[in-house]
Design a protein around this motif. Structure first.
Motif, PDB file in Angstrom:
ATOM      1  N   LEU A 105       2.776 -28.305  34.326  1.00  0.00           N
ATOM      2  CA  LEU A 105       3.039 -27.007  34.940  1.00  0.00           C
ATOM      3  C   LEU A 105       2.541 -25.866  34.067  1.00  0.00           C
ATOM      4  N   ALA A 106       2.447 -26.100  32.759  1.00  0.00           N
ATOM      5  CA  ALA A 106       1.975 -25.089  31.817  1.00  0.00           C
ATOM      6  C   ALA A 106       0.468 -25.157  31.596  1.00  0.00           C
ATOM      7  N   GLY A 107      -0.239 -26.034  32.316  1.00  0.00           N
ATOM      8  CA  GLY A 107      -1.689 -26.116  32.203  1.00  0.00           C
ATOM      9  C   GLY A 107      -2.205 -27.156  31.224  1.00  0.00           C
ATOM     10  N   VAL A 108      -1.331 -27.987  30.683  1.00  0.00           N
ATOM     11  CA  VAL A 108      -1.745 -29.034  29.745  1.00  0.00           C
ATOM     12  C   VAL A 108      -2.277 -30.227  30.536  1.00  0.00           C
ATOM     13  N   THR A 109      -3.441 -30.720  30.169  1.00  0.00           N
ATOM     14  CA  THR A 109      -4.018 -31.894  30.818  1.00  0.00           C
ATOM     15  C   THR A 109      -4.156 -33.081  29.872  1.00  0.00           C
ATOM     16  N   CYS A 110      -3.905 -32.874  28.578  1.00  0.00           N
ATOM     17  CA  CYS A 110      -3.965 -33.962  27.604  1.00  0.00           C
ATOM     18  C   CYS A 110      -2.943 -33.683  26.520  1.00  0.00           C
ATOM     19  N   VAL A 111      -2.193 -34.716  26.133  1.00  0.00           N
ATOM     20  CA  VAL A 111      -1.155 -34.548  25.125  1.00  0.00           C
ATOM     21  C   VAL A 111      -1.387 -35.519  23.974  1.00  0.00           C
ATOM     22  N   VAL A 321       9.591 -24.073  23.196  1.00  0.00           N
ATOM     23  CA  VAL A 321       9.042 -23.713  24.497  1.00  0.00           C
ATOM     24  C   VAL A 321       7.803 -24.580  24.689  1.00  0.00           C
ATOM     25  N   ILE A 322       7.378 -24.742  25.942  1.00  0.00           N
ATOM     26  CA  ILE A 322       6.108 -25.409  26.215  1.00  0.00           C
ATOM     27  C   ILE A 322       5.224 -24.386  26.894  1.00  0.00           C
ATOM     28  N   ASP A 323       4.363 -23.759  26.093  1.00  0.00           N
ATOM     29  CA  ASP A 323       3.531 -22.666  26.578  1.00  0.00           C
ATOM     30  C   ASP A 323       2.396 -22.474  25.590  1.00  0.00           C
ATOM     31  N   LEU A 324       1.236 -23.067  25.883  1.00  0.00           N
ATOM     32  CA  LEU A 324       0.103 -22.997  24.958  1.00  0.00           C
ATOM     33  C   LEU A 324      -0.461 -21.584  24.846  1.00  0.00           C
ATOM     34  N   ARG A 382      -2.919 -17.017  37.321  1.00  0.00           N
ATOM     35  CA  ARG A 382      -2.853 -15.812  38.144  1.00  0.00           C
ATOM     36  C   ARG A 382      -3.227 -14.570  37.331  1.00  0.00           C
ATOM     37  N   LEU A 383      -3.998 -13.690  37.962  1.00  0.00           N
ATOM     38  CA  LEU A 383      -4.321 -12.403  37.349  1.00  0.00           C
ATOM     39  C   LEU A 383      -3.635 -11.252  38.082  1.00  0.00           C
ATOM     40  N   ASP A 384      -2.684 -11.602  38.969  1.00  0.00           N
ATOM     41  CA  ASP A 384      -1.987 -10.578  39.738  1.00  0.00           C
ATOM     42  C   ASP A 384      -0.472 -10.643  39.562  1.00  0.00           C
ATOM     43  N   SER A 385      -0.012 -11.350  38.527  1.00  0.00           N
ATOM     44  CA  SER A 385       1.433 -11.405  38.276  1.00  0.00           C
ATOM     45  C   SER A 385       1.872 -10.133  37.550  1.00  0.00           C
ATOM     46  N   VAL A 386       3.172  -9.962  37.388  1.00  0.00           N
ATOM     47  CA  VAL A 386       3.666  -8.780  36.682  1.00  0.00           C
ATOM     48  C   VAL A 386       3.210  -8.770  35.230  1.00  0.00           C
ATOM     49  N   ARG A 387       2.833  -9.916  34.695  1.00  0.00           N
ATOM     50  CA  ARG A 387       2.376  -9.987  33.305  1.00  0.00           C
ATOM     51  C   ARG A 387       0.886  -9.712  33.176  1.00  0.00           C
ATOM     52  N   GLU A 395      -8.555 -12.138  27.536  1.00  0.00           N
ATOM     53  CA  GLU A 395      -7.487 -11.341  26.935  1.00  0.00           C
ATOM     54  C   GLU A 395      -6.232 -11.383  27.792  1.00  0.00           C
ATOM     55  N   ALA A 396      -6.401 -11.336  29.122  1.00  0.00           N
ATOM     56  CA  ALA A 396      -5.243 -11.383  30.010  1.00  0.00           C
ATOM     57  C   ALA A 396      -4.496 -12.694  29.854  1.00  0.00           C
ATOM     58  N   VAL A 397      -5.247 -13.797  29.720  1.00  0.00           N
ATOM     59  CA  VAL A 397      -4.615 -15.110  29.609  1.00  0.00           C
ATOM     60  C   VAL A 397      -3.957 -15.294  28.240  1.00  0.00           C
ATOM     61  N   VAL A 398      -4.700 -14.987  27.191  1.00  0.00           N
ATOM     62  CA  VAL A 398      -4.210 -15.270  25.841  1.00  0.00           C
ATOM     63  C   VAL A 398      -3.119 -14.304  25.413  1.00  0.00           C
ATOM     64  N   PHE A 399      -3.268 -13.024  25.740  1.00  0.00           N
ATOM     65  CA  PHE A 399      -2.343 -12.040  25.198  1.00  0.00           C
ATOM     66  C   PHE A 399      -1.317 -11.520  26.198  1.00  0.00           C
ATOM     67  N   ALA A 400      -1.366 -11.973  27.453  1.00  0.00           N
ATOM     68  CA  ALA A 400      -0.400 -11.485  28.428  1.00  0.00           C
ATOM     69  C   ALA A 400       0.233 -12.598  29.254  1.00  0.00           C
ATOM     70  N   ALA A 401      -0.523 -13.605  29.637  1.00  0.00           N
ATOM     71  CA  ALA A 401      -0.011 -14.636  30.540  1.00  0.00           C
ATOM     72  C   ALA A 401       1.003 -15.530  29.841  1.00  0.00           C
ATOM     73  N   THR A 402       1.806 -16.188  30.653  1.00  0.00           N
ATOM     74  CA  THR A 402       2.692 -17.247  30.180  1.00  0.00           C
ATOM     75  C   THR A 402       2.436 -18.491  31.017  1.00  0.00           C
ATOM     76  N   ALA A 403       3.097 -19.570  30.657  1.00  0.00           N
ATOM     77  CA  ALA A 403       2.965 -20.802  31.429  1.00  0.00           C
ATOM     78  C   ALA A 403       3.330 -20.583  32.893  1.00  0.00           C
ATOM     79  N   ALA A 404       4.222 -19.631  33.172  1.00  0.00           N
ATOM     80  CA  ALA A 404       4.642 -19.374  34.548  1.00  0.00           C
ATOM     81  C   ALA A 404       3.513 -18.838  35.417  1.00  0.00           C
ATOM     82  N   ASP A 405       2.422 -18.362  34.819  1.00  0.00           N
ATOM     83  CA  ASP A 405       1.304 -17.827  35.580  1.00  0.00           C
ATOM     84  C   ASP A 405       0.302 -18.899  35.997  1.00  0.00           C
TER      85      ASP A 405
END
Length: 439
Positions: A105-111, A321-324, A382-387, A395-405
């Motif tokens: 759910l957080a975007g991880v495809t390999c662990v 937390v699980i949020d890369l 998502r690039l249209d969330s509140v974050r 920059e939007a992904v690394v410095f603003a997004a969370t796993a919830a996006d």
């Protein structure tokens, strides 16, 4: 064949608009640009799959239960042992399956699972001595992830001390016995492309130096990743220097455990010599900032290591937390706290740590990139969330997004997350049930 139309995609040269990605089986076969047509739409920014390079799945049961009261890494460790004592193959399968689904759910495809909970109570092996490892592989497959199972050698309870309590479940007695068991595990998954069997030296506390070469030789024999916890705590360094007149990094170097297939996890408290040894040998360093701050470990010299030649990767470790995305930006924000200056890491470098560098450190060098021939791992944010609204690009992904996006995940060509829901169903409920059964 499936074709995806990405509103934006993070390609090797940077973000691009209206990107068509053709997938056949588990691989990307072609990338171009054009109109959506009949392709499946992936809104927002699509990036390569994320690699969680350092995980202890059972630590997820500690989240929210270890925060009260004062303490340090060592007091937290006692609580971790109490959970380890309760697990068996069935309960570990249930817990790990839910944990890996949370990663998906957080975007991880390999662990990369740093696995040392090998045996039953009292250290008695199961009928199949790798039964716990098999449970982890099954859990990852059920959740839709590829796995590098880093089978961990764990022989002593501290520098010069024997295993005790829950630790006895971790040990094989000698490195030679560990290697026999690990060779059996590697044979069981040989030729299966979604699973890599690697090796790990738990730490200099847990593997005496005269036995480290056995683990290193396993890595060379199987051309497999070799990971180790390194200098997470000052007390670990002090004990190592007192006993061996060398730092943990120096000790690993002397016994052949550094190199391009190796990863030092944490590497928080290093000397200048340590930094040069890691960089010169091209040993990767896995930073786990959310765990390192949760356990009050300290801030490692990530940028200095990178500039000396060590690839930087990321892990969620204890799963505070699980949020890369949080792990990635914490590398930059920690540098700011330590230096009182901003702007150490461009977003693209942090994204590479979470994708291509992480996959390479786990033995999947053909993943973590949106290019033909790579594993078909597509993570759409998502690039249209509140974050993220009003921001753009990496920059939007690394410095603003969370796993919830993360709203969509294609892993090895298989759609496992759609509209923010995992194909397995309610992951929160699965976690609650698995953790509740242990508590």
């Amino acid at each position: 064949m499936t074709t995806y139309w990405c509103e934006y995609a993070w390609l090797p040269d940077g973000p691009s608009q209206s990107v068509l990605i053709e997938v056949e089986g588990a691989r990307i076969i072609q990338i171009g640009q054009g109109a959506q047509g009949g392709a499946e739409k992936l809104a927002g920014l699509t990036i390569p799959g994320l690699a969680n390079a350092h995980s202890h799945a059972f630590h997820r049961a500690l989240r929210g239960h270890t925060q009260a009261g004062k303490g340090d890494f060592w007091t937290w460790r006692d609580q971790m042992y109490s959970i380890a004592a309760k697990l068996d193959p069935d309960s570990y399968l249930n817990l790990a399956r839910a944990v890996y689904a949370e990663m998906a759910l957080a975007g991880v495809t390999c662990v990369g699972e740093f696995h040392y909970l090998h045996h039953g109570p009292g250290g008695v092996p199961y009928h199949d001595p790798n039964e716990m490892g098999h449970a982890l592989v099954r859990a990852a497959r059920d959740a839709g992830l590829r796995m590098t199972l880093l089978d961990t050698c764990y022989l002593t309870g501290g520098v010069g001390t024997a295993l005790s309590g829950a630790q006895v479940r971790f040990g094989d007695g000698t490195a030679e016995r560990w290697a026999v068991r690990a060779d059996g595990l590697a044979a069981a998954y040989r030729g299966q492309p979604d699973v890599e069997i690697g090796a790990a030296i738990h730490s200099v506390r847990a593997v005496p130096p005269e036995q480290m070469h056995v683990v290193s030789e396993f890595s060379h024999r199987h051309a497999a990743p070799l990971h180790a916890h390194v200098s997470e705590q000052r007390a670990e360094n002090d004990a190592c220097v007192r006993m061996y007149s060398a730092t943990p990094v120096q000790l690993l170097h002397e016994h052949g455990a550094l190199g391009p297939r190796s990863t030092a996890v944490h590497a928080t408290h290093l000397t200048e010599v340590d930094v040069h040894l890691l960089g010169h040998s091209r040993t990767a360093v896995c930073m786990c900032p959310t765990t390192e701050r949760d356990l009050a470990d300290g801030i490692g010299p990530a940028r200095t290591l990178f500039e000396h030649g060590s690839p930087i990767t990321l892990g969620s470790d204890s799963h505070a937390v699980i949020d890369l995305f949080e792990e990635a930006r914490a590398v930059e924000l920690n540098e700011r706290l330590a230096s009182e200056k901003r702007g150490h890491w461009p977003a693209a470098e942090l994204l590479a740590a979470a994708t291509s560098a992480g996959h390479a450190s786990l033995g999947f060098p053909d993943a973590g990139m949106l290019v033909p021939g790579a594993w078909a791992d597509l993570v759409s944010v998502r690039l249209d969330s509140v974050r993220t609204a009003g921001a753009g690009g990496a920059e939007a992904v690394v410095f603003a997004a969370t796993a919830a996006d993360v709203h969509s995940v294609v892993s090895s060509g298989r759609r496992i997350v759609e509209d923010g829901r995992h194909s397995q169903g309610d992951v929160g409920q699965a976690l609650a049930e698995a953790i509740g059964a242990l508590r």
